[in-house]
Design a protein around this motif. Structure first.
Motif, PDB file in Angstrom:
ATOM      1  N   LEU A 118       1.544 -13.977   2.037  1.00 54.70           N
ATOM      2  CA  LEU A 118       2.572 -13.138   1.417  1.00 54.70           C
ATOM      3  C   LEU A 118       1.984 -12.269   0.310  1.00 54.70           C
ATOM      4  N   ALA A 119       0.953 -12.814  -0.346  1.00 54.71           N
ATOM      5  CA  ALA A 119       0.358 -12.070  -1.460  1.00 54.71           C
ATOM      6  C   ALA A 119      -0.267 -10.767  -0.986  1.00 54.71           C
ATOM      7  N   SER A 120      -0.711 -10.762   0.264  1.00 57.12           N
ATOM      8  CA  SER A 120      -1.319  -9.517   0.729  1.00 57.12           C
ATOM      9  C   SER A 120      -0.388  -8.752   1.670  1.00 57.12           C
ATOM     10  N   ALA A 121       0.848  -9.233   1.773  1.00 51.05           N
ATOM     11  CA  ALA A 121       1.792  -8.565   2.685  1.00 51.05           C
ATOM     12  C   ALA A 121       2.029  -7.121   2.290  1.00 51.05           C
ATOM     13  N   TRP A 122       1.942  -6.856   0.990  1.00 46.81           N
ATOM     14  CA  TRP A 122       2.206  -5.478   0.563  1.00 46.81           C
ATOM     15  C   TRP A 122       1.181  -4.516   1.138  1.00 46.81           C
ATOM     16  N   LYS A 123      -0.039  -5.048   1.329  1.00 41.20           N
ATOM     17  CA  LYS A 123      -1.065  -4.180   1.912  1.00 41.20           C
ATOM     18  C   LYS A 123      -0.714  -3.865   3.368  1.00 41.20           C
ATOM     19  N   VAL A 124      -0.220  -4.903   4.054  1.00 32.63           N
ATOM     20  CA  VAL A 124       0.178  -4.678   5.451  1.00 32.63           C
ATOM     21  C   VAL A 124       1.289  -3.644   5.508  1.00 32.63           C
ATOM     22  N   ALA A 125       2.293  -3.836   4.656  1.00 34.61           N
ATOM     23  CA  ALA A 125       3.426  -2.886   4.641  1.00 34.61           C
ATOM     24  C   ALA A 125       2.927  -1.490   4.313  1.00 34.61           C
ATOM     25  N   GLY A 126       2.051  -1.409   3.309  1.00 30.26           N
ATOM     26  CA  GLY A 126       1.499  -0.113   2.934  1.00 30.26           C
ATOM     27  C   GLY A 126       0.709   0.496   4.089  1.00 30.26           C
ATOM     28  N   GLY A 127      -0.023  -0.355   4.789  1.00 29.78           N
ATOM     29  CA  GLY A 127      -0.814   0.127   5.923  1.00 29.78           C
ATOM     30  C   GLY A 127       0.078   0.692   7.009  1.00 29.78           C
ATOM     31  N   ILE A 128       1.148  -0.065   7.297  1.00 24.65           N
ATOM     32  CA  ILE A 128       2.099   0.423   8.309  1.00 24.65           C
ATOM     33  C   ILE A 128       2.697   1.741   7.846  1.00 24.65           C
ATOM     34  N   GLY A 129       3.011   1.792   6.576  1.00 25.18           N
ATOM     35  CA  GLY A 129       3.587   3.018   6.017  1.00 25.18           C
ATOM     36  C   GLY A 129       2.646   4.195   6.189  1.00 25.18           C
ATOM     37  N   LEU A 130       1.373   3.959   5.888  1.00 26.46           N
ATOM     38  CA  LEU A 130       0.405   5.052   5.995  1.00 26.46           C
ATOM     39  C   LEU A 130       0.210   5.475   7.444  1.00 26.46           C
ATOM     40  N   LEU A 131       0.197   4.465   8.312  1.00 24.37           N
ATOM     41  CA  LEU A 131       0.069   4.761   9.737  1.00 24.37           C
ATOM     42  C   LEU A 131       1.229   5.643  10.188  1.00 24.37           C
ATOM     43  N   GLY A 132       2.444   5.222   9.769  1.00 20.95           N
ATOM     44  CA  GLY A 132       3.625   6.030  10.086  1.00 20.95           C
ATOM     45  C   GLY A 132       3.476   7.419   9.497  1.00 20.95           C
ATOM     46  N   ALA A 133       2.921   7.474   8.291  1.00 21.89           N
ATOM     47  CA  ALA A 133       2.792   8.764   7.612  1.00 21.89           C
ATOM     48  C   ALA A 133       1.872   9.707   8.383  1.00 21.89           C
ATOM     49  N   VAL A 134       0.867   9.129   9.013  1.00 27.41           N
ATOM     50  CA  VAL A 134      -0.030   9.983   9.812  1.00 27.41           C
ATOM     51  C   VAL A 134       0.773  10.634  10.941  1.00 27.41           C
ATOM     52  N   GLY A 135       1.555   9.774  11.636  1.00 22.99           N
ATOM     53  CA  GLY A 135       2.393  10.304  12.709  1.00 22.99           C
ATOM     54  C   GLY A 135       3.384  11.316  12.184  1.00 22.99           C
ATOM     55  N   ALA A 136       3.995  10.971  11.056  1.00 20.70           N
ATOM     56  CA  ALA A 136       5.005  11.861  10.489  1.00 20.70           C
ATOM     57  C   ALA A 136       4.367  13.184  10.080  1.00 20.70           C
TER      58      ALA A 136
END
Lengths: 481, 467
Positions: free
Chosen positions: B26-44
């Motif tokens: 859970l402590a590193s979950a924010w990185k995963v969320a951020g990673g997904i966000g950035l991945l989405g941002a590339v598509g966006a």
């Protein structure tokens, strides 16, 4: 149990005055019904009863002559009749909000005022229901209000909000009455047990439905109370929403606007609290109940009025903004006409009483001043009446065709009908105060320290003295200043 | 009350640390969320360049869906302080984490604010607030979307099929065009009257004001609460309680006008006084459902110890249930009043979402009633369900998912012809906004205690019972 103690720094405190115990509560409330009525009660009662007489005569004349005796005209087909109806239904809302919604939200401070407010609900709804019955001026066809076919086999229009009104207000009245009576059972039993006369004992005995205060009785009672509270909660929203549909389903500018349902509900709660406040302040002083109905309760009620008053203000603002934003000249005209036209005086009365006045309650000092809250509560009642009048009259009096524009002026019969409903309301209310416990004895006892099973009057901290889970003090949280 | 609590004297405070273990997933979950966000941002970002119009709508949908939720959490925190509530202290921090995510919205809003020209055709009317009328040519180009409106809009009550038929099908083509132009001109005139509010400068000014307020209040409340973990000072609670009334009013106003600006103005001729209340109701019910889910997850993880009990879930369930009814009430009232009065200029909103384009929107409209309201209503009705977690989680999850669907339903019928046509950009944008927002939320979760251990009412919340 320390954590259930009030935290004074956060504005918390006990809900009853120091030294109040079971006996004091029973005595204070019951003795009002047992002693001879004070002279003030008789004076008020006779005034109220005279107004009932005025009402009866007015209605008699109305039935004889027809509604031409009122100020209603073309284009103002509705006038004071529906204004009064909406106003009275609205007054009733506080009772249901206090008894049902605050109950569900565990706001235990409600115990001091709920009985009072519930009674007010019932009497206000009675007054309200008179108007749909008489406003068509033909009492012999009053059954048209009901879903019954007439002599030609024609049914009332089920698509008409006026018919839904009957269902909504009828349901509301029935459930409120049941809720009130169920809540009264333990208290009627208290009065029965204290009775000295035979007749009194029998009457209260019947009303108490054989209550013995057994564990099983309490269990059933509390379950019934919770269920009725659950049923009443949606009714708080539904009744006035349906009333608002009377206007909002039309295509009349000023009436047809989507915010009407929640706006009417907020206004209803607002006016209802104001009416509870007015009556409560009088009763509290006359019957010396300051230790049960404390400043804390009054202050909280004032806060609710501030909230609901601001919600109403929000609705006024949204209506005005959207009228402009809509780009529809009719919408715009209605609102500009409200604020600057022939009824501007009514509009600004409404704004000052409903929106500006309650803002005084931002100040802790004013919120805790009895004269201020008394005056404000009356002003709110006036303001809320004007709100309904403004909605009804200003939207109707200038219709699409300028040649048919008009103006509504009340006649003496309008005024007498309205005053007459006050007579009915106060007659019933004074009878209630005289014959029924006006504060919920059993519920107030529930928030006393003694109600805690581990209550230890001598303060010794024995095996049971410091057990937790004690609700010795029901807390009253309080918002910021 | 459990025996353990009684024996321990009822105090959990100071003995337990409610923190995310730094070595846990859970402590590193924010990185995963951020990673997904950035991945989405590339598509966006790809969509931003290649399919800008579509991107604008997809992004607005994602932005608004997440924003209403985040604002719901702000409301929850405000209302707890406003009422001085005791029961909710143990779950309040979870709401505060989600509230704290509001600070990233000014950043997330940038792509949106760069795309306003695609979303709001009235944007191109500069200087119109001074009353000078724009040249007719410009009117025409800027108001092309109105032609689209005129095609989709005229409601066709079954009793009078003749009118639209004559307008669009029958009659001569020239006549139809003439009619369209007349309607067009009329709409342009109405819109012209609104430019005092709907104009570029004022729109951006308002947006800045909303974000300034939301960031300020969420940072302040979050700081007051987390600071108290260490200092245990009563003052912080007092300050938060003092802030709450005015902040609640500002919250109501900013939410209302943000909803008007960013979604109601997509169809600039349509109006509803209820719209702000509607956005509020949608956000709050979704918030309660999500808060329930998050609290359930944390309890299951064991991080919360005994701080969150069945009593709290019972209350969260009741509030979800209550606000679900409130949402249904508001949504129905708005629909009902428009439907009943049957005025063409108001019907357009529901017309777009009902009979046109093969009825795909109609299915969603019906789903909003049956899936978002009826099913969770029946699920959450029972007391046992609210206290036992599996069904509660299902009910709450349905509401959260349907919230996203609803925001899609709010935004997307305004895009292009209004047809129901899901696009990969919708998902990319949702991942961008949701991922980056969650990254902030989860990051704060690892940095602070999971319950407000310094709150004076904490013990009361721990031992609270639904009496």
């Amino acid at each position: 149990m320390s954590y259930f103690q009030p935290i004074p720094e956060l504005g918390e405190g006990p809900l009853v005055a120091e030294g109040t115990n079971f006996k004091v509560v029973t005595e204070t409330v019951s003795r009002v019904t047992e002693r001879k009525a004070p002279r003030g009660w008789w004076i008020c009662f006779l005034i109220a009863l005279s107004l009932v007489g005025v009402f009866t005569m007015t209605i008699g004349y109305l039935f004889w002559k027809g509604i031409g005796i009122w100020g209603n005209n073309s284009p103002c087909y509705w006038g004071w009749d529906i204004t009064n109806f909406v106003w009275w239904v609205g007054i009733g809302h506080a009772g249901t909000l206090i008894s049902a919604v605050l109950f569900i939200f565990r706001q235990r401070w409600r115990t001091a005022i709920n009985r009072f407010a519930e009674a007010m609900t019932i009497f206000a709804v009675i007054c309200a229901l008179i108007f749909p019955g008489i406003h068509v001026g033909r009492p012999w066809v009053a059954y048209y209000m009901f879903p019954l076919p007439n002599q030609m086999g024609v049914w009332p229009n089920f698509k008409s909000p006026l018919l839904w009104d009957l269902f909504a207000v009828g349901t509301y009245f029935t459930v409120s009455l049941m809720f009130w009576l169920v809540g009264l059972i333990p208290d009627f039993a208290t009065l029965r047990d204290r009775s000295t006369g035979r007749i009194r004992q029998m009457v209260y005995g019947v009303l108490a439905l054989g209550w013995r205060g057994s564990n099983r009785h309490w269990k059933n009672y509390e379950r019934a109370y919770l269920i009725l509270a659950g049923l009443s909660t949606p009714l708080v929203l539904s009744v006035h929403s349906v009333v608002s549909f009377d206007f909002a389903t039309s295509v009349e500018p000023g009436w047809h606007t989507t915010i009407f349902p929640p706006y009417f509900v907020a206004g209803a709660v607002f006016s209802g609290f104001a009416m509870v406040m007015t009556l409560l302040l009088i009763a509290r002083t006359v019957f010396k109940m300051n230790h049960l109905v404390q400043m804390r309760h009054l202050e909280l009620m004032n806060k609710i009025m501030l909230v609901t008053g601001s919600l109403v203000g929000y609705a006024y603002a949204m209506e005005f903004f959207t009228a402009w934003y809509s780009g529809s000249e009719y919408e715009m005209y209605v609102f500009i006409n409200r604020a600057t036209g022939p009824y501007a005086w009514a509009y600004w009365t409404m704004i000052s009483c409903n929106v500006i006045c309650p803002q005084l309650f931002w100040s802790r000092k004013l919120r805790r001043s009895i004269p201020v809250m008394f005056v404000v509560s009356i002003l709110i009642n006036i303001g809320m009446w004007f709100e309904r009048f403004v909605i009804i009259a200003t939207s109707l009096h200038r219709d699409y065709i300028p040649s048919s524009w008009g103006y509504f002026s009340p006649t003496v019969f309008d005024i007498c009908t309205y005053l007459g409903t006050f007579g009915i309301f106060f007659t019933l209310f004074l009878l209630f105060i005289r014959w029924a416990p006006m504060i919920a004895i059993a519920e107030v006892k529930g928030i006393l320290p003694e109600a805690d099973p581990h209550y230890d009057p001598h303060g010794s901290h024995g095996a049971h003295g410091s057990r937790e889970g004690s609700h010795g003090y029901a807390l009253e949280p309080q918002g910021a200043e | 009350m459990s025996t353990t609590n009684q024996m321990s004297g009822g105090s959990n405070v100071g003995r337990r640390i409610y923190r995310v273990d730094p070595s846990s997933a859970l402590a590193s979950a924010w990185k995963v969320a951020g990673g997904i966000g950035l991945l989405g941002a590339v598509g966006a970002a790809f969509g931003f360049v290649r399919a800008h119009d579509r991107f604008a709508y997809s992004y607005l949908f994602a932005f608004f869906a997440v924003l209403t939720l985040a604002l719901g959490f702000l409301f929850f925190v405000l209302i707890q302080h406003l009422t001085g509530a005791g029961w909710s202290v143990t779950v309040r921090r979870l709401a505060e984490f989600f509230m704290s995510g509001l600070v990233i919205f000014p950043v997330l809003a940038i792509p949106l604010l760069l795309s306003t020209a695609s979303l709001f055709p009235w944007m191109s009317h500069r200087g119109a607030e001074h009353g000078e009328s724009a040249p007719a040519e410009e009117h025409h180009s800027a108001l092309d979307f109105l032609v689209r409106d005129a095609n989709a809009a005229p409601p066709a009550p079954p009793s009078q099929p003749a009118v639209p038929a004559m307008r669009h099908g029958g009659g001569s083509k020239a006549f139809a065009e003439e009619l369209e132009q007349a309607e067009h001109a009329e709409h342009a005139e109405i819109l012209h009257g609104k430019l005092g509010y709907l104009n570029r400068g004022f729109f951006y000014t308002r947006a800045v004001a909303y974000f300034a307020f939301w960031c300020w209040i969420s940072i302040t409340l979050f700081r007051l609460s987390t600071e108290q973990d260490k200092t245990k000072k009563l003052e912080n609670t007092v300050k938060a309680q003092r802030l709450a009334p005015v902040a609640t009013i500002l919250f109501g106003l900013t939410l209302t006008f943000a909803a008007i600006d960013w979604t109601m103005a997509l169809e600039p001729l349509w109006y509803s006084t209820m719209y702000g209340v509607y956005a509020f109701a949608a956000g709050v019910v979704a918030m309660f459902a999500l808060l329930t889910l998050v609290a359930l997850a944390f309890r299951r993880s064991g991080l919360m110890g005994n701080a969150i009990t069945a009593e709290h879930f019972h209350d969260l369930g009741k509030l979800t249930f209550g606000f679900l009814i409130f949402w249904a009430y508001i949504t129905f009232s708005q629909f009902f009043l428009v439907w009943y009065s049957n005025i063409p200029e108001e019907l357009t909103y529901y017309h777009r979402r009902w009979p046109v384009h093969g009825g795909a929107w109609k299915v969603i409209s019906l789903a909003l009633f049956f899936v978002k309201f009826v099913i969770p209503f029946l699920v959450l009705l029972s007391r046992n369900v609210k206290r036992h977690t599996v069904l509660l989680a299902i009910g709450a999850a349905i509401i959260v998912v349907m919230h996203v669907v609803e925001m899609y339903w709010v935004v997307m019928p305004n895009y292009a012809s209004g047809a129901f046509a899901p696009n990969w950009l919708d998902l990319a944008c949702l991942l961008t906004v949701g991922g980056l927002y969650l990254a902030v939320v989860l990051r704060n979760m690892t940095a602070h205690s999971l319950i407000p251990v310094g709150d004076p009412r904490l013990e009361r919340a721990e031992h609270f019972q639904n009496a």
